[in-house]
Design a protein around this motif. Sequence first.
Motif, mmCIF file in Angstrom:
data_model
loop_
_atom_site.group_PDB
_atom_site.id
_atom_site.type_symbol
_atom_site.label_atom_id
_atom_site.label_comp_id
_atom_site.label_asym_id
_atom_site.label_seq_id
_atom_site.Cartn_x
_atom_site.Cartn_y
_atom_site.Cartn_z
ATOM 1 N N ARG A 153 0.852 -1.200 0.000
ATOM 2 C CA ARG A 153 0.000 0.000 0.000
ATOM 3 C C ARG A 153 0.885 1.245 0.000
ATOM 4 N N CYS A 154 0.609 2.163 -0.926
ATOM 5 C CA CYS A 154 1.419 3.369 -1.088
ATOM 6 C C CYS A 154 0.552 4.618 -1.066
ATOM 7 N N LEU A 155 1.082 5.652 -0.465
ATOM 8 C CA LEU A 155 0.486 6.977 -0.553
ATOM 9 C C LEU A 155 1.460 7.854 -1.318
ATOM 10 N N VAL A 156 0.983 8.436 -2.413
ATOM 11 C CA VAL A 156 1.767 9.417 -3.165
ATOM 12 C C VAL A 156 1.227 10.772 -2.752
ATOM 13 N N LEU B 96 2.778 24.136 -1.139
ATOM 14 C CA LEU B 96 2.170 24.933 -2.195
ATOM 15 C C LEU B 96 2.563 24.497 -3.591
ATOM 16 N N ASP B 97 3.351 23.449 -3.689
ATOM 17 C CA ASP B 97 3.786 22.927 -4.977
ATOM 18 C C ASP B 97 2.569 22.478 -5.778
ATOM 19 N N GLY B 98 2.343 23.077 -6.927
ATOM 20 C CA GLY B 98 1.179 22.755 -7.748
ATOM 21 C C GLY B 98 1.494 21.890 -8.943
ATOM 22 N N HIS B 99 2.697 21.399 -9.051
ATOM 23 C CA HIS B 99 3.097 20.577 -10.191
ATOM 24 C C HIS B 99 2.937 19.105 -9.829
ATOM 25 N N ASP B 100 1.910 18.473 -10.380
ATOM 26 C CA ASP B 100 1.638 17.100 -9.966
ATOM 27 C C ASP B 100 1.708 16.072 -11.094
ATOM 28 N N ARG B 101 2.195 16.472 -12.232
ATOM 29 C CA ARG B 101 2.285 15.524 -13.346
ATOM 30 C C ARG B 101 3.142 14.308 -12.964
ATOM 31 N N GLY B 102 4.306 14.561 -12.383
ATOM 32 C CA GLY B 102 5.188 13.466 -11.979
ATOM 33 C C GLY B 102 4.542 12.564 -10.946
ATOM 34 N N TYR C 12 -3.623 8.644 -3.818
ATOM 35 C CA TYR C 12 -3.005 9.930 -4.169
ATOM 36 C C TYR C 12 -3.629 11.011 -3.295
ATOM 37 N N SER C 13 -2.794 11.841 -2.696
ATOM 38 C CA SER C 13 -3.277 12.832 -1.739
ATOM 39 C C SER C 13 -3.995 14.017 -2.363
ATOM 40 N N GLY C 14 -3.704 14.310 -3.614
ATOM 41 C CA GLY C 14 -4.171 15.553 -4.196
ATOM 42 C C GLY C 14 -3.164 16.651 -3.892
ATOM 43 N N LEU C 15 -3.402 17.809 -4.458
ATOM 44 C CA LEU C 15 -2.460 18.931 -4.330
ATOM 45 C C LEU C 15 -2.590 19.676 -3.004
ATOM 46 N N HIS C 16 -1.536 20.371 -2.669
ATOM 47 C CA HIS C 16 -1.514 21.381 -1.600
ATOM 48 C C HIS C 16 -1.868 20.821 -0.222
ATOM 49 N N ARG C 17 -1.329 19.682 0.120
ATOM 50 C CA ARG C 17 -1.600 19.094 1.429
ATOM 51 C C ARG C 17 -0.621 19.622 2.467
ATOM 52 N N LEU D 104 5.309 5.738 1.814
ATOM 53 C CA LEU D 104 4.879 7.120 1.632
ATOM 54 C C LEU D 104 5.848 7.777 0.674
ATOM 55 N N GLY D 105 5.356 8.127 -0.501
ATOM 56 C CA GLY D 105 6.156 8.831 -1.491
ATOM 57 C C GLY D 105 5.780 10.294 -1.493
ATOM 58 N N ILE D 106 6.719 11.145 -1.142
ATOM 59 C CA ILE D 106 6.472 12.586 -1.080
ATOM 60 C C ILE D 106 7.053 13.215 -2.326
ATOM 61 N N SER D 107 6.194 13.821 -3.138
ATOM 62 C CA SER D 107 6.621 14.508 -4.346
ATOM 63 C C SER D 107 6.715 15.991 -4.044
ATOM 64 N N ILE D 108 7.906 16.561 -4.279
ATOM 65 C CA ILE D 108 8.089 17.972 -3.938
ATOM 66 C C ILE D 108 9.046 18.635 -4.917
ATOM 67 N N LEU D 109 8.582 19.714 -5.483
ATOM 68 C CA LEU D 109 9.385 20.469 -6.439
ATOM 69 C C LEU D 109 9.577 21.917 -6.013
ATOM 70 N N SER D 110 8.987 22.294 -4.902
ATOM 71 C CA SER D 110 8.935 23.704 -4.501
ATOM 72 C C SER D 110 10.192 24.220 -3.817
ATOM 73 N N GLY D 111 11.076 23.328 -3.403
ATOM 74 C CA GLY D 111 12.253 23.757 -2.657
ATOM 75 C C GLY D 111 12.016 23.800 -1.151
ATOM 76 N N ALA D 112 10.826 23.432 -0.702
ATOM 77 C CA ALA D 112 10.506 23.475 0.727
ATOM 78 C C ALA D 112 10.726 22.129 1.413
ATOM 79 N N HIS D 113 11.500 21.251 0.799
ATOM 80 C CA HIS D 113 11.716 19.907 1.349
ATOM 81 C C HIS D 113 12.342 19.919 2.736
#
Length: 141
Positions: free
Chosen positions: A13-16, A21-27, A44-49, A66-75
């Motif tokens: 079981r995975c949560l992506v 505020l990262d709004g880029h979710d294509r990846g 999938y969590s959806g955006l802006h969680r 738990l896969g955290i996708s982050i492109l905003s630089g706030a990692h």
Amino acid sequence: MSADQEQAERTIRCLVAKVGLDGHDRGAHVIARAFRDAGFEVVYSGLHRAPEEVVQAAVQEDVDVLGISILSGAHNTLVPKILEGLKEYGAFEDTLVLVGGIVPDDDKEELRSLGVAEIFGPGASMDEMIDYVHEHAPERN
């Protein structure tokens, strides 16, 4: 059915999650689809969680990964909050935490020292990620 057979047949079981505020979710969508195609159960969590929302979803869905996708630089701000939340709920030890996106090399070691298992950046192959999850997802009873 033996315990070994049951474990072998158990669906990972995975949560992506998209945090902040990262709004880029294509990846994130591409990863979620690849994980589903590999036989994982994916939420999938959806955006802006908020970090707290990601933690709640991971705990409520009883995820293995738990896969955290982050492109905003706030990692460096958001990922540690998620890790702390998992620890507060006693879910950290049983959850493989991965980060995907843009993480400078200088920040990777710090995130790993906090408990991120692996960081996948641009160019990482789907097969590499899927194999990593198969090899490292925690075993559960």
